[in-house]
Design a protein around this motif. Structure first.
Motif, PDB file in Angstrom:
ATOM      1  N   LEU A   1      -2.227  -2.887   6.620  1.00 39.07           N
ATOM      2  CA  LEU A   1      -2.585  -1.525   7.022  1.00 39.07           C
ATOM      3  C   LEU A   1      -1.335  -0.687   7.189  1.00 39.07           C
ATOM      4  CD1 LEU A   1      -2.265  -1.816  10.481  1.00 39.07           C
ATOM      5  CD2 LEU A   1      -4.262  -3.140   9.952  1.00 39.07           C
ATOM      6  N   SER A   2      -1.505   0.602   7.372  1.00 44.01           N
ATOM      7  CA  SER A   2      -0.403   1.559   7.563  1.00 44.01           C
ATOM      8  C   SER A   2       0.647   1.458   6.463  1.00 44.01           C
ATOM      9  CB  SER A   2       0.261   1.351   8.930  1.00 44.01           C
ATOM     10  OG  SER A   2      -0.652   1.492   9.966  1.00 44.01           O
ATOM     11  N   PRO A   3       0.270   1.739   5.213  1.00 46.60           N
ATOM     12  CA  PRO A   3       1.248   1.640   4.121  1.00 46.60           C
ATOM     13  C   PRO A   3       2.225   2.816   4.089  1.00 46.60           C
ATOM     14  CG  PRO A   3      -0.857   2.367   3.260  1.00 46.60           C
ATOM     15  CD  PRO A   3      -1.064   2.077   4.720  1.00 46.60           C
ATOM     16  N   TYR A   4       3.476   2.495   3.765  1.00 46.94           N
ATOM     17  CA  TYR A   4       4.539   3.478   3.608  1.00 46.94           C
ATOM     18  C   TYR A   4       5.310   3.187   2.330  1.00 46.94           C
ATOM     19  CZ  TYR A   4       4.137   5.163   8.400  1.00 46.94           C
ATOM     20  OH  TYR A   4       3.691   5.738   9.549  1.00 46.94           O
ATOM     21  N   LYS A   5       5.717   4.223   1.638  1.00 51.58           N
ATOM     22  CA  LYS A   5       6.637   4.061   0.519  1.00 51.58           C
ATOM     23  C   LYS A   5       8.048   4.114   1.081  1.00 51.58           C
ATOM     24  CE  LYS A   5       7.965   5.655  -4.049  1.00 51.58           C
ATOM     25  NZ  LYS A   5       9.155   4.881  -3.961  1.00 51.58           N
ATOM     26  N   ASN A   6       8.857   3.154   0.701  1.00 52.37           N
ATOM     27  CA  ASN A   6      10.250   3.130   1.122  1.00 52.37           C
ATOM     28  C   ASN A   6      11.003   4.177   0.306  1.00 52.37           C
ATOM     29  OD1 ASN A   6      12.935   2.644   1.564  1.00 52.37           O
ATOM     30  ND2 ASN A   6      12.831   0.453   1.270  1.00 52.37           N
TER      31      ASN A   6
ATOM     32  N   GLU B   1      18.806  13.588   1.065  1.00 45.08           N
ATOM     33  CA  GLU B   1      17.765  14.569   0.768  1.00 45.08           C
ATOM     34  C   GLU B   1      16.473  13.857   0.363  1.00 45.08           C
ATOM     35  OE1 GLU B   1      17.004  18.276  -2.255  1.00 45.08           O
ATOM     36  OE2 GLU B   1      19.041  17.665  -1.828  1.00 45.08           O
ATOM     37  N   ASN B   2      15.360  14.280   0.940  1.00 43.78           N
ATOM     38  CA  ASN B   2      14.041  13.685   0.691  1.00 43.78           C
ATOM     39  C   ASN B   2      13.980  12.206   1.062  1.00 43.78           C
ATOM     40  OD1 ASN B   2      13.015  16.134  -0.347  1.00 43.78           O
ATOM     41  ND2 ASN B   2      13.991  15.689  -2.303  1.00 43.78           N
ATOM     42  N   GLY B   3      14.799  11.789   2.000  1.00 45.95           N
ATOM     43  CA  GLY B   3      14.829  10.385   2.407  1.00 45.95           C
ATOM     44  C   GLY B   3      13.849  10.090   3.524  1.00 45.95           C
ATOM     45  N   GLY B   4      13.688   8.838   3.821  1.00 46.47           N
ATOM     46  CA  GLY B   4      12.800   8.376   4.878  1.00 46.47           C
ATOM     47  C   GLY B   4      11.498   7.847   4.307  1.00 46.47           C
ATOM     48  N   ASP B   5      10.878   6.947   5.021  1.00 46.50           N
ATOM     49  CA  ASP B   5       9.630   6.340   4.568  1.00 46.50           C
ATOM     50  C   ASP B   5       8.501   7.364   4.584  1.00 46.50           C
ATOM     51  OD1 ASP B   5      11.049   4.006   4.354  1.00 46.50           O
ATOM     52  OD2 ASP B   5      10.431   3.248   6.299  1.00 46.50           O
ATOM     53  N   ILE B   6       7.648   7.294   3.559  1.00 46.38           N
ATOM     54  CA  ILE B   6       6.582   8.269   3.383  1.00 46.38           C
ATOM     55  C   ILE B   6       5.239   7.570   3.563  1.00 46.38           C
ATOM     56  CG2 ILE B   6       5.502   9.852   1.751  1.00 46.38           C
ATOM     57  CD1 ILE B   6       8.283   9.961   0.341  1.00 46.38           C
ATOM     58  N   PRO B   7       4.405   8.013   4.512  1.00 43.95           N
ATOM     59  CA  PRO B   7       3.069   7.413   4.658  1.00 43.95           C
ATOM     60  C   PRO B   7       2.246   7.648   3.395  1.00 43.95           C
ATOM     61  CG  PRO B   7       3.558   8.907   6.494  1.00 43.95           C
ATOM     62  CD  PRO B   7       4.635   9.067   5.486  1.00 43.95           C
ATOM     63  N   LEU B   8       1.531   6.626   2.952  1.00 48.50           N
ATOM     64  CA  LEU B   8       0.694   6.759   1.765  1.00 48.50           C
ATOM     65  C   LEU B   8      -0.713   7.199   2.146  1.00 48.50           C
ATOM     66  CD1 LEU B   8       1.679   3.581  -0.289  1.00 48.50           C
ATOM     67  CD2 LEU B   8       2.533   5.909  -0.534  1.00 48.50           C
ATOM     68  N   THR B   9      -1.266   8.076   1.352  1.00 49.29           N
ATOM     69  CA  THR B   9      -2.647   8.525   1.560  1.00 49.29           C
ATOM     70  C   THR B   9      -3.568   8.010   0.468  1.00 49.29           C
ATOM     71  OG1 THR B   9      -2.158  10.584   0.400  1.00 49.29           O
ATOM     72  CG2 THR B   9      -1.933  10.590   2.812  1.00 49.29           C
TER      73      THR B   9
ATOM     74  N   ILE C   1      -2.804  -4.954  -4.432  1.00 48.54           N
ATOM     75  CA  ILE C   1      -3.223  -4.145  -3.288  1.00 48.54           C
ATOM     76  C   ILE C   1      -3.992  -2.942  -3.820  1.00 48.54           C
ATOM     77  CG2 ILE C   1      -2.462  -2.822  -1.280  1.00 48.54           C
ATOM     78  CD1 ILE C   1       0.115  -4.614  -1.381  1.00 48.54           C
ATOM     79  N   ASN C   2      -5.294  -2.873  -3.531  1.00 48.26           N
ATOM     80  CA  ASN C   2      -6.151  -1.825  -4.084  1.00 48.26           C
ATOM     81  C   ASN C   2      -6.669  -0.829  -3.059  1.00 48.26           C
ATOM     82  OD1 ASN C   2      -6.106  -2.675  -6.816  1.00 48.26           O
ATOM     83  ND2 ASN C   2      -7.454  -4.362  -6.279  1.00 48.26           N
ATOM     84  N   HIS C   3      -6.403  -1.053  -1.769  1.00 51.34           N
ATOM     85  CA  HIS C   3      -6.947  -0.190  -0.721  1.00 51.34           C
ATOM     86  C   HIS C   3      -5.882   0.075   0.342  1.00 51.34           C
ATOM     87  CE1 HIS C   3     -10.878  -0.968  -2.475  1.00 51.34           C
ATOM     88  NE2 HIS C   3     -10.553  -2.244  -2.491  1.00 51.34           N
ATOM     89  N   LEU C   4      -5.997   1.208   1.033  1.00 57.37           N
ATOM     90  CA  LEU C   4      -5.051   1.529   2.102  1.00 57.37           C
ATOM     91  C   LEU C   4      -5.102   0.504   3.227  1.00 57.37           C
ATOM     92  CD1 LEU C   4      -5.491   5.406   2.279  1.00 57.37           C
ATOM     93  CD2 LEU C   4      -3.544   4.131   1.345  1.00 57.37           C
ATOM     94  N   VAL C   5      -6.286  -0.016   3.499  1.00 59.62           N
ATOM     95  CA  VAL C   5      -6.446  -1.156   4.412  1.00 59.62           C
ATOM     96  C   VAL C   5      -7.025  -2.270   3.554  1.00 59.62           C
ATOM     97  CG1 VAL C   5      -7.603  -2.064   6.452  1.00 59.62           C
ATOM     98  CG2 VAL C   5      -6.814   0.313   6.428  1.00 59.62           C
TER      99      VAL C   5
END
Length: 154
Positions: free
Chosen positions: A92-97, A104-112, A123-127
């Motif tokens: 759960l709680s996926p993030y792109k590294n 610039e534009n750094g930091g982990d990004i939550p996936l929607t 991996i086919n689902h957010l959870v």
């Protein structure tokens, strides 16, 4: 006199050392066999009986403490929180590294939504919920309703 000063100094150092050690909190993992670096060897599609061979690809899952990293060296790196029981693993709680926040534009990004890179990693689902078919020191087999993922400890 010097003997008394030396005794007081030793006692003071022991007390200070004890205080310092007690102030440290050591967190330990209860992940058991899940902890470590896993190479994705193959993915079976249960509905069709098809198999995708990943043995020559660089797709890894790494597990340490409360974090699971998914590294597809040709497509990206991702992080998940996870929960596990004796027979299941839930991502759960996926993030792109997105590397460091100081660029610039750094930091982990939550996936929607799940992208093709993660689908290629099983991996086919957010959870995503997996049943643990097998998990020991060198082999892990996880299954969803659609897929079976075969891993080898690296």
């Amino acid at each position: 006199m010097n003997k008394n000063i030396a005794s007081v100094f030793v006692l003071l150092m022991l007390v200070l050392g004890s205080v310092l050690l007690n102030s440290c909190e050591i967190e330990s993992s209860d992940n058991g066999s899940l902890d470590g670096f896993w190479h994705l060897e193959s993915i079976d599609t249960l509905a069709t009986g098809g198999r995708s061979d990943y043995s020559k690809q660089r797709v890894f899952w790494g597990v340490q403490y409360k974090l699971l990293s998914v590294n597809n060296y040709e497509g990206g790196r991702f992080y998940f929180r996870f929960r596990q029981t004796s027979d299941s693993l839930i991502l759960l709680s996926p993030y792109k590294n997105n590397w460091h926040q100081d660029v610039e534009n750094g930091g982990d990004i939550p996936l929607t939504e799940i992208n093709d890179t993660l689908r290629q990693c099983g991996i086919n689902h957010l959870v995503e919920s997996y049943y643990k078919e097998k998990m020991n020191g060198d082999k892990m087999i996880l299954r969803t309703k659609e897929l079976r993922l075969n891993f080898k400890k690296f």
